[in-house]
Design an enzyme around this catalytic site. Structure first.
Site, mmCIF file in Angstrom:
data_model
loop_
_atom_site.group_PDB
_atom_site.id
_atom_site.type_symbol
_atom_site.label_atom_id
_atom_site.label_comp_id
_atom_site.label_asym_id
_atom_site.label_seq_id
_atom_site.Cartn_x
_atom_site.Cartn_y
_atom_site.Cartn_z
ATOM 1 N N THR A 206 -3.926 5.760 -23.849
ATOM 2 C CA THR A 206 -3.905 4.311 -23.952
ATOM 3 C C THR A 206 -4.838 4.071 -25.107
ATOM 4 O O THR A 206 -5.713 4.895 -25.367
ATOM 5 C CB THR A 206 -4.531 3.678 -22.671
ATOM 6 N N ARG A 234 6.823 0.673 -12.780
ATOM 7 C CA ARG A 234 5.390 0.770 -12.466
ATOM 8 C C ARG A 234 4.573 0.062 -13.566
ATOM 9 O O ARG A 234 4.798 0.256 -14.751
ATOM 10 C CB ARG A 234 4.984 2.241 -12.381
ATOM 11 N N VAL A 235 3.646 -0.765 -13.142
ATOM 12 C CA VAL A 235 2.752 -1.430 -14.088
ATOM 13 C C VAL A 235 1.343 -0.914 -13.830
ATOM 14 O O VAL A 235 0.897 -0.861 -12.682
ATOM 15 C CB VAL A 235 2.814 -2.962 -13.901
ATOM 16 N N GLY A 236 0.673 -0.513 -14.890
ATOM 17 C CA GLY A 236 -0.686 0.008 -14.743
ATOM 18 C C GLY A 236 -1.723 -1.088 -14.925
ATOM 19 O O GLY A 236 -1.446 -2.287 -14.801
ATOM 20 N N GLY A 258 -7.348 5.600 -18.567
ATOM 21 C CA GLY A 258 -7.400 6.524 -17.433
ATOM 22 C C GLY A 258 -6.554 6.017 -16.280
ATOM 23 O O GLY A 258 -5.693 5.160 -16.471
HETATM 24 N N1 ASP Z 1 -4.507 3.321 -17.890
HETATM 25 C C1 ASP Z 1 -3.185 3.745 -18.222
HETATM 26 C C2 ASP Z 1 -2.285 3.427 -17.071
HETATM 27 O O1 ASP Z 1 -2.660 3.648 -15.938
HETATM 28 C C3 ASP Z 1 -3.023 5.180 -18.532
HETATM 29 C C4 ASP Z 1 -4.132 5.888 -19.221
HETATM 30 O O2 ASP Z 1 -4.976 5.289 -19.865
HETATM 31 O O3 ASP Z 1 -4.174 7.109 -19.099
HETATM 32 O O4 ASP Z 1 -1.176 3.015 -17.313
#
Ligand code: ASP
Length: 359
Positions: A206, A234-236, A258
């Site tokens: 990200t 899916r929404v993060g 993360g």
């Molecule tokens: N935070 C992002 C998500 O969960 C993924 C990432 O940063 O690794 O979609």
């Protein structure tokens, strides 16, 4: 800051005695414990993949640009880069092989925000999020609605799955070892490690970028293709204000990368800004927030030492130009660009490195 009903009543009565009215009592509780003054210098911070983004954002700030424009123009470089498999064009797809992007922006001076989630076929999700903030009365558009909105604003539609990303996805699909996002597979951590050892790439990426002008105005953007091989739709945390990004022009800004699920149920970026409002430094605020996330982690997501078995990183900048961050496991890095130029700051971890993590 917590305020009990009794304290509120006392406080309101005191304010009334001073002829200030109840709103003044509430307002006084909102004041940052430490009055933060602009440092008179521009600062840009980002996740470690943000060196180019920081440089571009700094150019925009130095030309007198808006902090959200600085952050968005910076992260657009990463969204356009096919070699970054965690953001925009070339990002790893969902379990069906479709790239779905999440992004948000937040603007300190107006306290406005905008986001898009599960956006397909438009690589600059950050720019679409900025338009949601500037050209609608809404904050978040998702899926087909977000695509229609982007289309109406003339964004080009294209296949975001590059050949390289498709091959990585195919390898994951062919492995079918039981690693997916359905919760019934209890042994998923070990299965995932095995696949990582076998060369199957999972993205933990990200880009989150925040800009501070010399006058103390803040803006930020977080953009991602999300968790690789996620369940479609899916929404993060990245497009959710308070989770993947939060900006308060009186205090500071925080962004995150993360495991989004951990962040979503703890509103960590919002928490970090509140902790800074109450006087914590950016690094301490990030460490405190990560400890809270760790305390609330379910046993399924803990290793044999009971540490969270995932990575989560928080990056923060305060209105007075102080920067800091922290990571859940091992060490991390944060990109910083100020008047002294570019540097990568080391971030402290709350717990030791993950088994496969570089020490
Ligand atoms: N935070 C992002 C998500 O969960 C993924 C990432 O940063 O690794 O979609």
């Amino acid at each position: 800051m917590d305020i009990s009903r009794r304290e509120f009543v006392q406080c309101a009565a005191g304010a009334a005695a001073l002829g200030l009215g109840a709103n003044a009592a509430v307002a006084s509780q909102e004041e940052p414990r430490v009055k933060l003054r602009p440092a008179g210098k521009s600062v840009v911070i980002a996740s470690a993949n943000g060196q180019g983004a920081c440089a571009r954002a700094m150019e925009i700030l130095q030309a007198g640009g808006d902090p959200v424009d600085a952050a968005v123009e910076g992260v657009s470089l990463v969204e356009n880069d096919p070699n970054d498999h965690s953001v925009g064009y070339g990002g790893l797809p969902n379990e069906n092989g479709v790239v779905e992007l999440d992004a948000c922006v937040m603007h300190g001076p107006t306290h406005k925000g905008g986001g898009v989630a599960a956006l397909q076929r438009v690589k600059n999700a950050s720019q679409v999020a900025r338009l949601v903030m500037r050209r609608t009365d809404h904050v978040l558009l998702v899926g087909d609605g977000a695509l229609q909105f982007a289309r109406a604003h003339g964004f080009k539609e294209e296949e975001l799955l590059t050949d390289k990303a498709r091959q990585i996805w195919l390898k994951w699909k062919e492995s079918h070892s039981g690693k997916d996002d359905w919760i019934h597979i209890e042994a998923d951590v070990e299965a995932r490690r095995r696949m990582e050892r076998d060369g199957i790439e999972f993205t933990h990426g990200t880009i989150s970028c925040m800009a501070l002008t010399a006058g103390g105005d803040l803006g930020g953007c977080t953009t991602t293709s999300g968790l690789s091989y996620k369940i479609p739709g899916r929404v993060g945390d990245s497009p959710i204000l308070g989770a993947g990004l939060f900006v308060d022009n009186e205090v500071g800004a925080c962004g995150s990368t993360g495991r989004g699920e951990a962040n979503l149920i703890n509103c960590s970026s919002f928490l970090v800004v509140e902790l800074m409002r109450n006087g914590q430094s950016p690094s301490d605020a990030c460490l405190t927030a990560l400890k809270r996330v760790a305390d609330r982690t379910e046993s399924r997501l803990r290793d044999e030492h009971s540490y969270p078995n995932y990575q989560l990183k928080l990056y923060a900048v305060r209105k007075d130009g102080v920067v800091g961050g922290a990571v859940m496991r091992g060490k991390g890095r944060m990109a910083v660009h100020d008047e002294g130029g570019f540097r990568l700051d080391e971030l402290r971890g709350v717990f030791p490195p993950l088994p496969d993590q570089e020490r």
